[in-house]
Design an enzyme around this catalytic site. Structure first.
Site, mmCIF file in Angstrom:
data_model
loop_
_atom_site.group_PDB
_atom_site.id
_atom_site.type_symbol
_atom_site.label_atom_id
_atom_site.label_comp_id
_atom_site.label_asym_id
_atom_site.label_seq_id
_atom_site.Cartn_x
_atom_site.Cartn_y
_atom_site.Cartn_z
ATOM 1 N N SER A 13 96.894 -31.020 -42.434
ATOM 2 C CA SER A 13 97.930 -31.860 -42.027
ATOM 3 C C SER A 13 97.542 -33.280 -42.409
ATOM 4 O O SER A 13 96.604 -33.867 -42.113
ATOM 5 C CB SER A 13 98.202 -31.878 -40.404
ATOM 6 O OG SER A 13 98.784 -32.778 -39.951
ATOM 7 N N HIS A 38 100.646 -29.593 -44.736
ATOM 8 C CA HIS A 38 101.762 -29.757 -43.512
ATOM 9 C C HIS A 38 102.106 -31.366 -43.302
ATOM 10 O O HIS A 38 101.213 -32.193 -43.285
ATOM 11 C CB HIS A 38 101.094 -29.182 -42.279
ATOM 12 C CG HIS A 38 101.776 -29.341 -41.082
ATOM 13 N ND1 HIS A 38 102.515 -28.313 -40.634
ATOM 14 C CD2 HIS A 38 101.559 -30.151 -39.979
ATOM 15 C CE1 HIS A 38 103.182 -28.798 -39.306
ATOM 16 N NE2 HIS A 38 102.691 -29.792 -38.991
ATOM 17 N N GLY A 150 94.322 -35.249 -33.213
ATOM 18 C CA GLY A 150 93.027 -35.240 -32.683
ATOM 19 C C GLY A 150 93.101 -34.891 -31.185
ATOM 20 O O GLY A 150 92.320 -35.436 -30.533
ATOM 21 N N ASP A 176 99.829 -25.104 -34.288
ATOM 22 C CA ASP A 176 99.534 -26.569 -34.806
ATOM 23 C C ASP A 176 99.003 -27.377 -33.603
ATOM 24 O O ASP A 176 99.654 -27.422 -32.559
ATOM 25 C CB ASP A 176 100.870 -27.046 -35.150
ATOM 26 C CG ASP A 176 100.981 -28.395 -35.704
ATOM 27 O OD1 ASP A 176 99.783 -29.142 -35.977
ATOM 28 O OD2 ASP A 176 101.928 -29.232 -35.976
ATOM 29 N N GLY A 177 97.848 -27.960 -33.808
ATOM 30 C CA GLY A 177 97.286 -28.939 -32.868
ATOM 31 C C GLY A 177 95.943 -28.455 -32.112
ATOM 32 O O GLY A 177 95.766 -27.473 -31.638
ATOM 33 N N GLY A 178 94.871 -29.388 -32.445
ATOM 34 C CA GLY A 178 93.515 -29.282 -31.787
ATOM 35 C C GLY A 178 92.817 -28.053 -32.361
ATOM 36 O O GLY A 178 91.806 -27.424 -31.886
ATOM 37 N N GLY A 198 94.410 -30.616 -38.790
ATOM 38 C CA GLY A 198 94.609 -32.396 -39.398
ATOM 39 C C GLY A 198 93.117 -32.753 -39.411
ATOM 40 O O GLY A 198 92.422 -33.257 -40.127
#
Ligand code: DX5
Ligand code: ZN
Length: 226
Positions: A13, A38, A150, A176-178, A198
């Site tokens: 990402s 992404h 983050g 998506d995320g963490g 990311g």
């Protein structure tokens, strides 16, 4: 449920990348074997942050051959979908929470020529997608509240992944995320095949090496599941 390992992919990402060196950052993960990038689009309304729009997607399109996975965190996505596809998006995902007519919006994305994904926030149940599973090309489950990179992974997302995988064997499920090298295997075993990362890639000491490590852990997680 056994997925084809070829279909388990880490999606870097770019939200966590250095935007002043975006071309180089993307080239690094492309060379390391990424298949998709992404791209997070935030409008300051649907989420409390602002990121990028179609002109940046257009520039990225010129810089890479990778598939561009554009995640729209915006209100009224229908208004902007044609511009993002014209700029080079290969697939677009829209939030169930932002769409008054999700079925129509997914079909609009497809008519305009891209693959269509439906996204759920952590608080939105998987059951709300029951009637669009025949239309959506993929589903994205948020494992943080959208708006920032983050953040800490929300573990209840894995139960949502399992629930969705139980009703849909073939649908690509994106998370998506963490995501880090510590929880990526659990996400794969729960049934995810597209895994967004990311900070753990672009905020590491080397994006290419971080990508390779996460991709390897993801592929191995699947191998021991068989
Ligand atoms: C969050 C975005 C994510 C973000 C993930 O709202 O949708 O794609 O870039 O970043 P990390 O992997 O750092 O949680
Ligand atoms: Zn995203």
């Amino acid at each position: 449920m056994v997925l084809n390992p070829l279909h388990v992919q880490i999606l870097p990402s770019i939200l966590a990348a250095d935007f002043a060196r975006l071309g180089e950052e993307i080239a690094a993960v492309e060379e390391a074997g990424a298949a998709m990038i992404h791209v997070d689009v935030m409008d300051g309304h649907f989420v409390p942050n602002i990121s990028i729009g179609p002109p940046v997607v257009k520039s990225i399109r010129k810089a890479t051959r990778l598939r561009l996975d554009v995640h729209l965190m915006i209100t009224d996505p229908d208004r902007y979908i044609p511009a993002f596809i014209e700029s080079g998006a290969d697939q677009i995902s829209v939030h169930q929470e932002a769409c008054h007519h999700l079925d129509r919006t997914l079909r609009l994305i497809q008519t305009e020529g891209a693959r269509a994904g439906a996204v759920l926030n952590p608080a939105t149940p998987v059951s709300t997608l029951e009637d669009v599973l025949g239309v959506a090309d993929f589903v994205l489950l948020m494992s943080v509240n959208p708006g920032y990179g983050g953040q800490e992974f929300l573990p209840h997302t894995l139960e949502k992944v399992r629930r969705l995988r139980a009703v849909s064997a073939d649908l690509p499920i994106e998370i998506d995320g963490g995501i880090t090298s510590r929880n990526v295997a659990a996400a794969v075993r729960a049934g995810c095949n597209w895994i967004v990362a990311g900070s753990s890639i672009f905020q590491s000491s080397g994006a290419a090496a971080a990508f390779r490590e996460m991709q390897q852990i993801a592929s191995e997680a699947l191998a021991i599941q068989v």
